[in-house]
Scaffold this active site. Structure first.
Site, PDB file in Angstrom:
ATOM      1  N   LYS A  43       0.819  -1.216   0.000  1.00 62.72           N
ATOM      2  CA  LYS A  43       0.000   0.000   0.000  1.00 62.72           C
ATOM      3  C   LYS A  43       0.848   1.259   0.000  1.00 62.72           C
ATOM      4  CE  LYS A  43      -3.685  -1.829  -0.578  1.00 62.72           C
ATOM      5  NZ  LYS A  43      -4.823  -1.549  -1.414  1.00 62.72           N
TER       6      LYS A  43
HETATM    7  C1  LIG Z   1      -2.310  -7.296   3.300  1.00 61.32           C
HETATM    8  C2  LIG Z   1      -2.969  -6.993   2.006  1.00 61.32           C
HETATM    9  N1  LIG Z   1      -3.108  -7.964   1.105  1.00 61.32           N
HETATM   10  C3  LIG Z   1      -3.701  -7.750  -0.087  1.00 61.32           C
HETATM   11  C4  LIG Z   1      -4.223  -6.538  -0.425  1.00 61.32           C
HETATM   12  C5  LIG Z   1      -4.923  -6.371  -1.724  1.00 61.32           C
HETATM   13  O1  LIG Z   1      -4.301  -5.464  -2.593  1.00 61.32           O
HETATM   14  P1  LIG Z   1      -5.130  -4.630  -3.632  1.00 61.32           P
HETATM   15  O2  LIG Z   1      -5.937  -3.623  -2.862  1.00 61.32           O
HETATM   16  O3  LIG Z   1      -4.111  -3.991  -4.519  1.00 61.32           O
HETATM   17  O4  LIG Z   1      -6.045  -5.562  -4.362  1.00 61.32           O
HETATM   18  C6  LIG Z   1      -4.117  -5.501   0.505  1.00 61.32           C
HETATM   19  C7  LIG Z   1      -4.740  -4.242   0.230  1.00 61.32           C
HETATM   20  O5  LIG Z   1      -5.526  -3.738   1.011  1.00 61.32           O
HETATM   21  C8  LIG Z   1      -3.467  -5.720   1.752  1.00 61.32           C
HETATM   22  O6  LIG Z   1      -3.337  -4.736   2.665  1.00 61.32           O
END
Ligand SMILES: Cc1ncc(COP(=O)(O)O)c(C=O)c1O
Length: 350
Positions: A43
């Site tokens: 993030k």
């Molecule tokens: C720990 C974690 N895994 C996966 C994701 C998923 O990523 P994306 O929002 O790019 O789909 C996030 C995003 O919030 C996350 O914080």
């Protein structure tokens, strides 16, 4: 190397080959460790990309206020960016926010606005977004990144994360990524489909999530899964979907710590379980897997046996032998939910 400010250290995260969690058929799983970013997750890239683009086109003014609804990594990333670039940051969250996140963002000077009344379904997501809307109306020069709907989220990953990956790993057969907002899988896949069209993209979602249009249920893993299809998820760029249950994903994150020395989060565990399934089906393939955050976020939860027992998650891990390396590897060949290919998803949705 001397950097001018901490934000220059976002990105360039390491890629590591798994040595023991393998299908044993000549396939290879490479993991990209996003916990090496300064606020600890993928993030950091997303938040920085959205903030920089908003600065460039004037949506975010010098001395402006960043307001976002979050209970996790996006909050940490925005708190860090606010501190480094001089913005006031208000994070709208709820009483379920993990203590580690609350402590992290407070240390960086962010303000927390706690929404304590859930909606009629017991959820906080909608009331939190309503509070953000109200605050942005009240506070002058405020900017709401809105990671679920902001196209700059996926664009950042298309331009930066994907380019970095292509420069680091010269050839690979599949990309596996967990889906929350859909930002990183959609962005990375957009670039891959243009430049390496043979690479198969696999979206890993929590069983119970409605991101890909499956019926909504419950899941315990954090970081992935959502009760509606997010605006940043481009379904046409995701070739296969692997739904992963809580016990499969959490068992894999625990195994990555013990058998590889890789402390990664729950969504990374789910993604590696998905990668292992792909590896079983494709001997000799090379698979890149995104690991969005680190395991330290979950010490008091999925790494804690008592916590798992209280939530009924310990029994399915033990009953299926997923606390043993050989059994976990075997289980990934025959997961609870088989992968769904794009052609079948399109046919089902008519
Ligand atoms: C720990 C974690 N895994 C996966 C994701 C998923 O990523 P994306 O929002 O790019 O789909 C996030 C995003 O919030 C996350 O914080």
């Amino acid at each position: 190397m001397i950097y001018d400010n901490v934000l220059e250290t976002v990105g360039r995260t390491p890629v590591v080959r798994l040595r023991r969690i393998t299908a044993g058929n000549g396939s290879e799983i490479l993991v990209k460790l996003e916990s090496f970013n300064p606020a600890g997750s993928i993030k950091d890239r997303t938040a920085l990309g959205m903030v920089v683009r908003a600065e460039l086109d004037g949506r975010l003014k010098p001395d402006g206020t960043i307001i976002e609804s979050t209970s996790g990594n996006m909050g940490k990333a925005l708190a860090l960016i606010g501190a480094a670039r001089g913005y006031r940051v208000i994070l709208v969250t709820d009483p379920k926010a993990p203590r580690s996140m609350v402590e992290f963002v407070r240390a960086l000077g962010a303000e927390l606005e706690i929404v304590d009344t859930p909606d009629e379904n017991g959820g906080y997501q909608r009331p939190r977004r309503e509070r953000v809307r109200r605050l942005t109306g009240e506070i002058p020069d405020s900017f709401w990144p809105d990671q679920y709907n902001n196209a700059d989220n996926a664009a950042t990953h298309a331009e930066q994360t994907a380019r970095e990956l292509l420069a680091e790993v010269d050839s690979f057969d599949a990309l596996v990524a967990a889906v929350g907002t859909g930002g990183h899988i959609s962005g990375i896949s957009a670039t891959l489909k243009r430049e390496k069209p043979r690479v198969v993209t696999v979206g890993v979602d929590a069983a119970g999530s409605a991101a890909f249009g499956f019926p909504v249920g419950c899941w315990a893993m954090r970081g992935l899964g959502i009760a509606w299809p997010p605006g940043n998820l481009r379904h046409e760029l995701v070739d296969q979907v692997q739904l992963v249950t809580d016990h499969e994903g959490i068992a894999t994150s625990r195994m990555l710590a013990r058998s590889e020395g890789l402390l990664v989060g729950e969504s990374a565990g789910a993604a590696v379980f998905g990668a292992l399934n792909y590896a079983h089906r494709h001997p000799g393939s090379r698979i890149v897997t995104m690991c969005p955050d680190g395991g330290a976020n979950y010490f008091g939860e999925s790494f804690d046996d008592a916590w798992l027992r209280e939530r009924g998650l310990f029994a399915p891990i033990a009953a299926n032998g997923l606390d043993r390396l050989d059994r976990l590897i075997e289980a990934a060949a025959d997961p609870v939910h088989p992968p769904v290919h794009r052609a079948d998803r399109v046919a089902e949705s008519g």
